[in-house]
Design a protein around this motif. Structure first.
Motif, mmCIF file in Angstrom:
data_model
loop_
_atom_site.group_PDB
_atom_site.id
_atom_site.type_symbol
_atom_site.label_atom_id
_atom_site.label_comp_id
_atom_site.label_asym_id
_atom_site.label_seq_id
_atom_site.Cartn_x
_atom_site.Cartn_y
_atom_site.Cartn_z
ATOM 1 N N ILE A 33 34.663 45.450 42.366
ATOM 2 C CA ILE A 33 35.028 45.225 40.904
ATOM 3 C C ILE A 33 35.407 43.734 40.457
ATOM 4 O O ILE A 33 35.055 43.198 39.633
ATOM 5 C CB ILE A 33 36.564 46.281 40.518
ATOM 6 C CG1 ILE A 33 36.216 47.641 40.842
ATOM 7 C CG2 ILE A 33 37.091 45.963 39.383
ATOM 8 C CD1 ILE A 33 37.292 48.668 40.967
ATOM 9 N N VAL A 34 36.192 42.905 41.268
ATOM 10 C CA VAL A 34 36.530 41.725 41.069
ATOM 11 C C VAL A 34 35.323 40.896 40.896
ATOM 12 O O VAL A 34 35.207 40.175 39.893
ATOM 13 C CB VAL A 34 37.519 41.110 42.038
ATOM 14 C CG1 VAL A 34 37.944 39.760 41.653
ATOM 15 C CG2 VAL A 34 38.776 42.147 42.105
ATOM 16 N N ILE A 35 34.540 41.035 41.964
ATOM 17 C CA ILE A 35 33.194 40.286 42.016
ATOM 18 C C ILE A 35 32.375 40.683 40.917
ATOM 19 O O ILE A 35 31.647 39.682 40.288
ATOM 20 C CB ILE A 35 32.461 40.469 43.142
ATOM 21 C CG1 ILE A 35 33.329 39.708 44.308
ATOM 22 C CG2 ILE A 35 31.208 39.638 43.189
ATOM 23 C CD1 ILE A 35 32.691 39.012 45.538
ATOM 24 N N PHE B 117 33.249 41.524 37.806
ATOM 25 C CA PHE B 117 33.711 40.755 36.779
ATOM 26 C C PHE B 117 33.265 39.221 36.728
ATOM 27 O O PHE B 117 32.737 38.877 35.646
ATOM 28 C CB PHE B 117 35.266 40.701 36.647
ATOM 29 C CG PHE B 117 35.960 39.764 35.855
ATOM 30 C CD1 PHE B 117 35.715 39.911 34.371
ATOM 31 C CD2 PHE B 117 36.391 38.677 36.199
ATOM 32 C CE1 PHE B 117 36.413 38.869 33.447
ATOM 33 C CE2 PHE B 117 36.918 37.643 35.473
ATOM 34 C CZ PHE B 117 36.974 37.869 34.240
ATOM 35 N N ALA B 118 33.504 38.902 37.982
ATOM 36 C CA ALA B 118 32.893 37.376 38.082
ATOM 37 C C ALA B 118 31.510 37.184 37.457
ATOM 38 O O ALA B 118 31.119 36.216 36.780
ATOM 39 C CB ALA B 118 33.134 36.746 39.225
ATOM 40 N N THR C 237 37.178 44.911 46.123
ATOM 41 C CA THR C 237 36.616 43.560 45.885
ATOM 42 C C THR C 237 35.143 43.586 44.920
ATOM 43 O O THR C 237 34.809 42.510 44.271
ATOM 44 C CB THR C 237 35.924 43.134 46.996
ATOM 45 O OG1 THR C 237 35.470 43.957 47.908
ATOM 46 C CG2 THR C 237 37.306 42.705 48.114
#
Lengths: 931, 121
Positions: B76-78, B80-81, B74
């Motif tokens: 990594i995804v956040i 990116f955001a 998670t």
């Protein structure tokens, strides 16, 4: 329930004047008085029970975990104060009706006044210390509003600010003291605190708690050396002075000392601090009062002096002294409130408060003059008036006290001296104002006030007389009840009669009378003597102090906050360094006992590549495109590392995020300068390199130390329960969508919020499209390459199929909503790259905001769904089914949750990239960049 | 292997921090990206390094720690955001303020030196 109503009714009452102002001034005053009158009736109704020696309690659990209760008590002390606050409050409401002029906003005044009344009632009835403190602060704030009521006057504003600063600072000290007491005793409950006096007094922190609480009390009650704010608060309208500065607010500090008398007093320290402070305040106030030409100034300093007298009484080591203190609280409230009101009438009807101009008013307002003279006589302590009784008790107690050892004889002498001045300024109040020749250029011709304006004064003066003549009958019970609350039930023997025989206190009273008259008669010499001293204006001193404080704070602020992000970063990093370096030095060896993994050639190659590309990014960071390319190499190797060390899910995620990140940064670079100018001085580069190197070294060290130490983890639980409890074999995915599903729900919400934030930031961005690259070459206007378009278009169904596959198998094999969402996004972004935004816009009509919203909603609803089956939020369900041809398959509620994750990820990623991409469309204005 | 891994994390931190201390927005964004790689690797390694032990039940005898993996996924995804947010913020700042300095304004230029030389001459 009725105890709650006592503070609640006035609280509701703050709204009444605001609503009723339109019905006229008299109606407004009448309506305003109703709710406090009901509250007073409730108090009087309950008083029968309290006077029998009961303590009424009522509480309501508010935040039990923190010991915060909404809790009220009504004992003798609270009863006495409630009657004073509500009773005098009602008289002040009537008085203010006639005092305020047409220009003053009556509703605003009454609203503040009733708010203050609520706060005071709240203080005296609180049974929880935090609650008490809250009301305490509310009195500071509401009194600030009242003092600054005429906010067009600079005096009023400054006086209000000073009062707020001093009492507010004292309030903070009080909070600290109360918290400390609660820590020692273990409860915020006043009942518990009042019952544990011995624990408190024997505790090592007792002196600190005592000093803190007394700081709060002394600032509020204007005790030396904090007395200076009270005279400046006289800039308030006179009803405020009559209410706040005689009967209530300044008595809050006295109340506090009386309230905590059973637990805090009884030690050497208490008697020393309290009695000496009281004595100093008594003398100083009485002396200065004589020289004030302002009518209210005289009364203000006289109040300071009388507050000192009560404090001194509380500081003496006898129970009788405490009784005398309570008695004087009552008496001072009645005669001082009436005197303030009389001063207000004089000011109102003659236009001046200067005693050098006000003379011979007896002729113009004989009735008011009579009332004022009786009240002033009570202040001086003339027999047959209530002031005489408590002063007599005070003189008697000074003779008995021994706290100062062989110096104790000084106390009665100094007390008599205070009495002398008290008589002198009271005489001045009477003689200067009402006799002593004719008035000297007054703005108005003085006359009697309206009939009803006198009523409050009449009531109070009547009380002075009645208490003075029939003390036992009028206040005997109330005094006994309040005193026994202060003394925790040990009420001493005392008699409230006017004549105790010819004794030493009477002699002291006579000396005070004669001395006062002599001093007043020879006042000219004293005035001349006093005129030699330069008068310091407390307001100027205070303002200067505040100014220098502000200047100092600004200077200190400038050092740290100069608007440079680089400096903040350096400070932050240095601070982090200091915090981490210390513990690391305590670590004896870097390497732990865990066996190391062997290393092979591929890994070494990858590590070297990673280091080289990271360094290349750093070295070439000014050529942004090249740095971006090397940066993407780093990301690629990181995802390979995840794959190598048994984290296939992470590798897939990192890989797809890498793709979208690089596309995003390239798009951004299109609008930003292509090169970074050379700005940093060599010294700064060396400094930054040094800081970065030390931090990198520390992080590497910690990481090495961490990895080489054995692991104890809570993950065995997840491994054991993943299949049986979550129905999946991919433990990472089961953790995400099941065990820690609530975290994931939060995370996708953050993702959605970030995407929406970006959407809004892009929406009104006024960026010009650069017409060419940094070398001035114009951008190609060719069509999108056909090969790429064809291939990516035919790959799209395949890519979507893959993402569906990854999504479906996620529960058991590497994959899941996050990864599938990213794969879908990459496939769609590829279409944007290959065809351009305009082409996609016609064909793909998905609103990405809706996608995000529905994703978060689906995930949340899945969680709520478990409530239908009476399970906790986000409890998952799964089962196995069999279908012909397809075979055994599993259905799980976690998959619906994962669908929500999938939709949010797709929506967020595309909302960001597609909107950013839209900025590059051709119908935007272009302009060559000169930067 | 652990030593090499830790050295890589240290080096990523080093270059990340250095870039974060630059004065223009784009290098700072790149620095943050490098730092997030370092942080993710660091968090991941708190489950210790393990070969051939993916936390897929039934594939091996001993598994790696799945918990840090779930956290890092998670992250990594956040990450990116957040990178996206800060990049767009940088673009917006340039659009509204006219420069891409992190302070929103260019630092005062040091006085030209040649003139001083002339005075001395």
């Amino acid at each position: 329930m009725s105890l709650f109503w006592i503070p609640l009714l006035p609280l509701l009452g703050t709204l009444v004047p605001l609503l009723s102002e339109r019905f006229g001034r008299s109606a407004c005053a009448l309506f305003t008085a109703i709710l406090p009158a009901i509250a007073l009736a409730i108090v009087l109704n309950l008083s029968l029970e309290v006077l029998q020696g009961n303590t009424l309690l009522q509480s309501f659990s508010w935040i039990p975990a923190m010991g915060l209760d909404l809790s009220f008590r009504l004992d003798g002390l609270a009863l006495l104060f409630c009657i004073l606050i509500l009773g005098i409050g009602l008289l002040v409401i009537l008085y203010a009706r006639y005092y305020l002029s047409q220009q003053d906003s009556m509703s605003r005044f009454y609203a503040y006044l009733i708010l203050f009344m609520t706060a005071m009632v709240g203080i005296v009835t609180s049974n929880n210390m935090i609650q008490l403190w809250l009301f305490w602060e509310l009195t500071s704030i509401s009194s600030f509003l009242l003092i600054s009521f005429w906010n067009h006057k600079s005096d009023a504003r400054k006086g209000a600010r000073m009062a707020l600063t001093v009492t507010g600072a004292g309030g903070l000290a009080l909070l600290a003291g109360l918290l400390l007491i609660a820590q020692i005793v273990g409860s915020y409950d006043l009942d518990v605190v009042l019952a544990s006096g011995d624990t408190l007094r024997e505790h090592a922190a007792y002196p600190i708690a005592l000093v803190l609480v007394l700081l709060g009390a002394f600032t509020k009650s204007a005790q030396f050396p904090f007395h200076f704010w009270l005279p400046h608060a006289m800039a308030a309208p006179t009803p405020v002075s009559a209410y706040l500065h005689s009967a209530t607010m300044v008595k809050a500090g006295i109340f506090l000392m009386a309230r905590f008398y059973p637990v805090l007093s009884g030690t050497e320290l208490w008697f020393l601090i309290v009695s000496l402070t009281g004595l100093a305040t008594l003398l100083l106030g009485a002396y200065i009062a004589l020289f004030k030409h302002d009518l209210k100034g005289l009364l203000a300093y006289s109040t300071v002096s009388h507050l000192g007298l009560i404090t001194l009484l509380l500081g003496m080591d006898t129970q009788l002294a405490a009784v005398a203190a309570v008695f004087h609280i009552i008496n001072h409230a009645t005669f001082k409130a009436s005197l303030f009101m009389a001063a207000g009438i004089i000011d109102h009807e003659s236009g001046s408060r200067d005693m050098r101009k006000l003379n011979g008013l007896w002729k113009y307002m004989p009735y008011t003059a009579t009332l004022a003279m009786v009240a002033a006589a009570s202040m001086a302590g003339v027999p047959l008036l209530n002031g005489f009784l408590s002063k007599e008790m005070f003189f008697a107690e000074t003779l008995h006290q021994v706290a100062l050892g062989s110096l104790s004889w000084m106390v009665p002498v100094l007390a008599t001296l205070g009495g002398v001045f008290s008589v002198a300024y009271s005489t001045r109040f009477i003689h200067d104002v009402f006799f002593n020749g004719e008035p000297i250029d007054l703005p108005k011709t003085p006359h009697e006030p309206p009939r009803y304006m006198r009523i409050p004064v009449e009531v109070l003066v009547a009380l002075c007389l009645l208490v003075g003549i029939f003390p036992g009958f009028i206040v005997g019970d109330l005094l006994a009840s309040a005193s026994s609350a202060v003394l925790a039930g040990n009420l001493p023997e005392y008699s409230l009669s006017i004549w105790h025989g010819f004794n030493l206190p009477l002699v002291m009273s006579l000396i005070a009378m004669l001395g006062g008259l002599v001093i007043y008669y020879n006042r000219r010499h004293l005035f001349q003597f006093q005129a030699q001293f330069p008068e310091t204006d407390a307001k100027l001193v205070f303002e200067r102090l505040i100014q220098s404080l502000v200047a100092g704070a600004t200077e200190a602020h400038k050092v740290f906050e100069n608007g440079s992000l680089q400096r903040y970063m350096v400070l932050l990093l240095l601070f982090a360094l200091v915090l981490t370096a210390g513990p690391l030095m305590d670590l004896n060896t870097t390497a732990g006992l865990r066996p190391h993994l062997p290393i092979d050639a591929v890994e070494i190659t990858a590590a070297v590549l990673l280091c080289l590309s990271a360094l290349a990014t750093m070295i070439w960071h000014r050529k942004r495109m090249i740095a971006l390319l090397t940066l993407s190499v780093v990301g690629l190797i990181v995802s390979i590392a995840f794959a190598r060390f048994s984290a296939p899910d992470l590798a897939l995620t990192q890989l797809s995020v890498e793709v979208v990140t690089v596309i995003l940064l390239m798009l951004a670079l299109f609008f930003l300068p292509q090169k970074t100018p050379k700005e940093s001085s060599p010294r700064r580069v060396v400094r930054d390199l040094g800081i970065a190197a030390i931090i990198g070294g520390i992080i590497g060290t910690i990481n090495y130390a961490l990895m080489t130490r054995p692991l104890t983890s809570i993950s065995d639980f997840f491994l054991a329960n993943s299949k049986t409890g979550g129905g999946g074999t991919n433990v990472v995915n089961v953790i995400l969508v099941d065990f820690r599903g609530f975290d994931t729900l939060g995370e996708i919400t953050v993702l959605g919020i970030a995407a929406l934030g970006i959407f809004k930031l892009i929406a009104r961005m006024r960026l010009f499209m650069p017409a060419g690259d940094e070398n001035g070459r114009p951008w190609a206007r060719d069509r999108h390459p056909v090969m790429l378009a064809v291939i990516s278009q035919s790959l799209l169904p395949l890519a979507l199929l893959v993402s569906v596959y990854i999504f479906l198998r996620g529960h058991n094999l590497p994959g899941g909503g996050f990864i599938a969402g990213l794969v879908t996004s990459v496939a769609l972004v590829q279409q944007y790259v290959a065809h351009g935004v305009d082409w996609i816009k016609e064909r793909l009509k998905i609103d990405y905001q809706w996608l995000i919203a529905s994703g978060v909603l689906i995930a949340a609803l899945t969680g709520l769904g478990s409530w239908v089956f009476e399970r906790p939020f986000l409890t998952s369900w799964f089962d196995y089914f069999h279908l012909p041809w397809i075979g055994e398959f599993e259905l799980a509620s976690a998959m619906i949750f994962d669908l929500g994750v999938y939709l949010t990820v797709v929506g967020a990623t595309l909302l960001i990239l597609a909107n950013l991409g839209k900025l590059t469309t051709s119908h935007r204005p272009t302009q060559p960049e000169s930067e | 292997m652990e030593a090499v891994y830790a050295a890589c994390v240290g080096l990523l931190t080093f270059s990340g921090v250095f870039l974060c201390l630059r004065g223009r927005t784009f290098p700072v964004v790149m620095g943050l990206t490098l730092l997030s790689y370092a942080v993710n690797l660091f968090l991941f390694s708190s489950g210790r390094l393990k070969l051939e032990g993916a936390a897929i039940l039934g594939t091996s005898f001993s598994y790696t720690d799945p918990l840090p993996q779930a956290l890092v996924l998670t992250a990594i995804v956040i990450g990116f955001a957040m990178t996206a947010f800060i990049v767009i913020l940088a673009m917006r700042a340039r659009a509204d303020l006219g420069n891409d300095h992190v302070d929103g304004r260019l630092p005062p230029q040091p006085e030209a030196k040649p003139r001083r030389k002339k005075e001395h001459a």
